[in-house]
Scaffold this motif. Structure first.
Motif, PDB file in Angstrom:
ATOM      1  N   ILE A  71      13.410   6.202   7.083  1.00  0.00           N
ATOM      2  CA  ILE A  71      12.326   5.214   7.234  1.00  0.00           C
ATOM      3  C   ILE A  71      10.997   5.937   7.486  1.00  0.00           C
ATOM      4  O   ILE A  71      10.939   6.873   8.278  1.00  0.00           O
ATOM      5  CB  ILE A  71      12.607   4.269   8.430  1.00  0.00           C
ATOM      6  CG1 ILE A  71      13.942   3.544   8.238  1.00  0.00           C
ATOM      7  CG2 ILE A  71      11.473   3.276   8.623  1.00  0.00           C
ATOM      8  CD1 ILE A  71      14.339   2.662   9.420  1.00  0.00           C
ATOM      9  N   TYR A  72       9.972   5.447   6.827  1.00  0.00           N
ATOM     10  CA  TYR A  72       8.614   6.012   6.974  1.00  0.00           C
ATOM     11  C   TYR A  72       7.641   4.877   7.269  1.00  0.00           C
ATOM     12  O   TYR A  72       7.838   3.751   6.803  1.00  0.00           O
ATOM     13  CB  TYR A  72       8.154   6.673   5.674  1.00  0.00           C
ATOM     14  CG  TYR A  72       8.995   7.842   5.222  1.00  0.00           C
ATOM     15  CD1 TYR A  72       8.598   9.155   5.474  1.00  0.00           C
ATOM     16  CD2 TYR A  72      10.184   7.629   4.526  1.00  0.00           C
ATOM     17  CE1 TYR A  72       9.369  10.222   5.044  1.00  0.00           C
ATOM     18  CE2 TYR A  72      10.957   8.697   4.098  1.00  0.00           C
ATOM     19  CZ  TYR A  72      10.540   9.988   4.363  1.00  0.00           C
ATOM     20  OH  TYR A  72      11.305  11.047   3.937  1.00  0.00           O
ATOM     21  N   SER A  73       6.569   5.222   7.988  1.00  0.00           N
ATOM     22  CA  SER A  73       5.479   4.242   8.095  1.00  0.00           C
ATOM     23  C   SER A  73       4.364   4.639   7.123  1.00  0.00           C
ATOM     24  O   SER A  73       3.566   3.807   6.711  1.00  0.00           O
ATOM     25  CB  SER A  73       4.942   4.161   9.525  1.00  0.00           C
ATOM     26  OG  SER A  73       4.521   5.432   9.942  1.00  0.00           O
ATOM     27  N   ASN A  74       4.344   5.905   6.727  1.00  0.00           N
ATOM     28  CA  ASN A  74       3.294   6.401   5.842  1.00  0.00           C
ATOM     29  C   ASN A  74       3.824   6.535   4.409  1.00  0.00           C
ATOM     30  O   ASN A  74       4.793   7.254   4.149  1.00  0.00           O
ATOM     31  CB  ASN A  74       2.809   7.766   6.371  1.00  0.00           C
ATOM     32  CG  ASN A  74       1.695   8.325   5.517  1.00  0.00           C
ATOM     33  OD1 ASN A  74       1.885   8.639   4.341  1.00  0.00           O
ATOM     34  ND2 ASN A  74       0.523   8.449   6.101  1.00  0.00           N
ATOM     35  N   LEU A  75       3.175   5.829   3.484  1.00  0.00           N
ATOM     36  CA  LEU A  75       3.671   5.811   2.100  1.00  0.00           C
ATOM     37  C   LEU A  75       3.571   7.167   1.418  1.00  0.00           C
ATOM     38  O   LEU A  75       4.477   7.561   0.677  1.00  0.00           O
ATOM     39  CB  LEU A  75       2.895   4.774   1.273  1.00  0.00           C
ATOM     40  CG  LEU A  75       3.607   3.429   1.130  1.00  0.00           C
ATOM     41  CD1 LEU A  75       3.508   2.666   2.431  1.00  0.00           C
ATOM     42  CD2 LEU A  75       3.027   2.622  -0.004  1.00  0.00           C
ATOM     43  N   ASP A  76       2.447   7.872   1.648  1.00  0.00           N
ATOM     44  CA  ASP A  76       2.274   9.175   0.993  1.00  0.00           C
ATOM     45  C   ASP A  76       3.407  10.119   1.383  1.00  0.00           C
ATOM     46  O   ASP A  76       3.987  10.799   0.536  1.00  0.00           O
ATOM     47  CB  ASP A  76       0.914   9.791   1.357  1.00  0.00           C
ATOM     48  CG  ASP A  76      -0.242   8.992   0.774  1.00  0.00           C
ATOM     49  OD1 ASP A  76      -0.285   8.844  -0.450  1.00  0.00           O
ATOM     50  OD2 ASP A  76      -1.063   8.482   1.553  1.00  0.00           O
ATOM     51  N   MET A  79      18.634   3.359  -3.354  1.00  0.00           N
ATOM     52  CA  MET A  79      17.558   3.210  -2.364  1.00  0.00           C
ATOM     53  C   MET A  79      17.356   4.553  -1.671  1.00  0.00           C
ATOM     54  O   MET A  79      18.237   5.031  -0.966  1.00  0.00           O
ATOM     55  CB  MET A  79      17.945   2.133  -1.343  1.00  0.00           C
ATOM     56  CG  MET A  79      16.811   1.826  -0.417  1.00  0.00           C
ATOM     57  SD  MET A  79      17.214   0.496   0.705  1.00  0.00           S
ATOM     58  CE  MET A  79      15.723   0.482   1.679  1.00  0.00           C
ATOM     59  N   VAL A  80      16.166   5.136  -1.891  1.00  0.00           N
ATOM     60  CA  VAL A  80      15.938   6.490  -1.355  1.00  0.00           C
ATOM     61  C   VAL A  80      15.067   6.483  -0.097  1.00  0.00           C
ATOM     62  O   VAL A  80      14.975   7.486   0.607  1.00  0.00           O
ATOM     63  CB  VAL A  80      15.312   7.425  -2.424  1.00  0.00           C
ATOM     64  CG1 VAL A  80      16.292   7.685  -3.550  1.00  0.00           C
ATOM     65  CG2 VAL A  80      13.989   6.856  -2.960  1.00  0.00           C
ATOM     66  N   GLY A  81      14.402   5.351   0.184  1.00  0.00           N
ATOM     67  CA  GLY A  81      13.554   5.305   1.373  1.00  0.00           C
ATOM     68  C   GLY A  81      13.191   3.880   1.728  1.00  0.00           C
ATOM     69  O   GLY A  81      13.351   2.961   0.921  1.00  0.00           O
ATOM     70  N   PHE A 139       6.690   8.951  -0.327  1.00  0.00           N
ATOM     71  CA  PHE A 139       6.752   9.245  -1.756  1.00  0.00           C
ATOM     72  C   PHE A 139       6.937  10.745  -1.984  1.00  0.00           C
ATOM     73  O   PHE A 139       7.670  11.174  -2.874  1.00  0.00           O
ATOM     74  CB  PHE A 139       5.488   8.750  -2.473  1.00  0.00           C
ATOM     75  CG  PHE A 139       5.331   7.244  -2.454  1.00  0.00           C
ATOM     76  CD1 PHE A 139       6.441   6.419  -2.336  1.00  0.00           C
ATOM     77  CD2 PHE A 139       4.080   6.654  -2.564  1.00  0.00           C
ATOM     78  CE1 PHE A 139       6.302   5.023  -2.322  1.00  0.00           C
ATOM     79  CE2 PHE A 139       3.937   5.279  -2.562  1.00  0.00           C
ATOM     80  CZ  PHE A 139       5.042   4.468  -2.426  1.00  0.00           C
ATOM     81  N   ASN A 140       6.239  11.530  -1.183  1.00  0.00           N
ATOM     82  CA  ASN A 140       6.334  12.981  -1.314  1.00  0.00           C
ATOM     83  C   ASN A 140       7.777  13.469  -1.051  1.00  0.00           C
ATOM     84  O   ASN A 140       8.322  14.279  -1.788  1.00  0.00           O
ATOM     85  CB  ASN A 140       5.349  13.625  -0.328  1.00  0.00           C
ATOM     86  CG  ASN A 140       5.167  15.082  -0.621  1.00  0.00           C
ATOM     87  OD1 ASN A 140       5.046  15.467  -1.785  1.00  0.00           O
ATOM     88  ND2 ASN A 140       5.182  15.899   0.419  1.00  0.00           N
ATOM     89  N   ASP A 141       8.397  12.925  -0.006  1.00  0.00           N
ATOM     90  CA  ASP A 141       9.756  13.360   0.360  1.00  0.00           C
ATOM     91  C   ASP A 141      10.829  12.809  -0.575  1.00  0.00           C
ATOM     92  O   ASP A 141      11.805  13.484  -0.868  1.00  0.00           O
ATOM     93  CB  ASP A 141      10.116  12.885   1.782  1.00  0.00           C
ATOM     94  CG  ASP A 141       9.358  13.668   2.851  1.00  0.00           C
ATOM     95  OD1 ASP A 141       8.615  14.606   2.487  1.00  0.00           O
ATOM     96  OD2 ASP A 141       9.505  13.318   4.046  1.00  0.00           O
ATOM     97  N   HIS A 192       1.842   7.778  -8.613  1.00  0.00           N
ATOM     98  CA  HIS A 192       2.682   7.696  -9.805  1.00  0.00           C
ATOM     99  C   HIS A 192       4.017   6.987  -9.552  1.00  0.00           C
ATOM    100  O   HIS A 192       5.051   7.294 -10.148  1.00  0.00           O
ATOM    101  CB  HIS A 192       2.935   9.095 -10.388  1.00  0.00           C
ATOM    102  CG  HIS A 192       3.007   9.062 -11.884  1.00  0.00           C
ATOM    103  ND1 HIS A 192       1.889   9.041 -12.685  1.00  0.00           N
ATOM    104  CD2 HIS A 192       4.064   8.990 -12.718  1.00  0.00           C
ATOM    105  CE1 HIS A 192       2.252   8.958 -13.942  1.00  0.00           C
ATOM    106  NE2 HIS A 192       3.578   8.927 -13.995  1.00  0.00           N
ATOM    107  N   VAL A 193       4.005   6.028  -8.641  1.00  0.00           N
ATOM    108  CA  VAL A 193       5.195   5.209  -8.360  1.00  0.00           C
ATOM    109  C   VAL A 193       4.887   3.787  -8.838  1.00  0.00           C
ATOM    110  O   VAL A 193       3.785   3.267  -8.608  1.00  0.00           O
ATOM    111  CB  VAL A 193       5.506   5.203  -6.838  1.00  0.00           C
ATOM    112  CG1 VAL A 193       6.673   4.262  -6.528  1.00  0.00           C
ATOM    113  CG2 VAL A 193       5.802   6.618  -6.348  1.00  0.00           C
TER     114      VAL A 193
END
Ligand SMILES: NC(=O)C1=CN([C@@H]2O[C@H](COP(=O)(O)OP(=O)(O)OC[C@H]3O[C@@H](n4cnc5c(N)ncnc54)[C@H](OP(=O)(O)O)[C@@H]3O)[C@@H](O)[C@H]2O)C=CC1
Ligand SMILES: O=C(O)C1=N[C@H](C(=O)O)C[C@H](O)C1
Length: 267
Positions: free
Chosen positions: A58-63, A32-34, A66-68, A94-95
């Motif tokens: 934890i992110y609220s923004n998917l872009d 689990m990376v994010g 995914f980028n990180d 591309h996920v």
């Protein structure tokens, strides 16, 4: 050594999300990376109750996520509107999305399928991850060849947002492939209270029960001359869904189209 499958989970604080996090911890070839959580951007899971020692961002923004984190797979366990946006954003990045969230429209399913195929990416939308529920649907489809009269009763906890359930709808669609459309009940039947006879799919009925104490249950009742045939499945605990989630994460790495329903990938 085979590489681990890198996974991001959306909806981690939810009932299903928490079980999916445990699945990640207990499966050596998953990492689990994010996490996606609209209320806790910038924290790590370990800062939230119930995720001790999990140093996952934890992110609220998917872009941004995914980028990180550069994941292979997004598991979405949120709510209908969000789940659809998440699945689309995943494919655009591309996920590969594994979507357990229910309540998507037919148009949304078609759009996501086209997007997955355009990009040669696997995507799985599974209205139900439990093997017993898949068997219930398949057996119902078989039975529909012999019985035209069928009523689906799906029963869930009272926090559920969508009705009918994804499972109820998928069962009706699978039965429709076998059953000649037929308006059930008396020709002159009238509802004195609107909705009394349930939702209608080609004349077959779906009834949605919502009560505290329930988890996820469905019975499909077939009636014939002097007989009744009932097929029932009960999920008493959300652990019942996790072997299906595992199969989806593994399978999605090997396919390049959108699959709607776990029955299409099980041997
Ligand atoms: N396919 C299957 O086998 C199964 C599918 N499901 C489906 O999975 C979904 C989740 O179910 P369940 O875990 O019971 O529901 P929960 O309500 O327990 O969890 C939903 C989670 O999604 C979060 N969420 C809501 N909106 C957003 C957003 N915009 N961004 C990020 N997170 C968000 C919620 O956060 P907050 O509380 O802050 O709003 C919550 O943590 C439902 O659609 C359900 O139908 C459920 C069981 C099995
Ligand atoms: O919301 C739920 O809980 C469930 N949702 C899915 C559905 O809509 O069919 C799967 C399962 O029934 C639990």
């Amino acid at each position: 050594m085979t590489e681990k499958i890198k996974v991001v989970i959306a909806g981690v604080r939810g009932k299903m999300g928490k079980e999916a996090v445990k699945l990640m911890q207990n499966t050596p070839h998953f990492e689990m990376v994010g996490a996606i959580d609209h209320r806790n951007n910038g924290k790590t899971l370990s800062q939230l109750n119930g995720f001790m020692g999990l140093n996952v961002p934890i992110y609220s923004n998917l872009d941004h996520c995914f980028n990180d984190t550069q994941p292979d797979v997004l598991i979405d366990l949120t709510i209908p509107e969000t789940g659809y946006i998440h699945a689309k954003t995943a494919l655009l990045n591309h996920v590969r999305p594994v979507v357990g969230t229910t309540g998507f429209s037919q148009e949304q399913l078609v759009e996501l399928k086209e997007l997955a195929e355009e990009r040669n990416l696997g995507a799985i939308i599974a209205p139900n991850f439990a093997i017993g529920a898949i068997l219930m649907m398949k057996f119902s489809q078989m039975a529909a060849k012999y019985f035209d009269d069928v009523e689906i009763i799906e029963m869930h906890h009272d926090q559920k947002l969508d009705a009918p359930s994804g499972t109820g709808l998928k069962t009706a669609q699978m039965i429709t492939n076998q059953r000649t459309p037929k308006r059930q009940g008396h020709l002159n039947e009238k509802e004195t209270i609107q909705g009394a006879r349930g939702a209608d799919v080609d004349g077959m009925k779906i009834h949605s029960v919502r009560l505290p104490g329930l988890v996820a249950h469905q019975q499909v009742m077939f009636g014939g001359e002097g007989q009744m045939f009932t097929i029932r499945h009960d999920s008493f605990d959300r652990t019942s869904f996790m072997s299906g989630v595992q199969v989806c994460v593994e399978t999605i790495m090997k396919i390049d189209t959108l699959v709607y329903g776990l029955e299409n990938i099980l041997d």
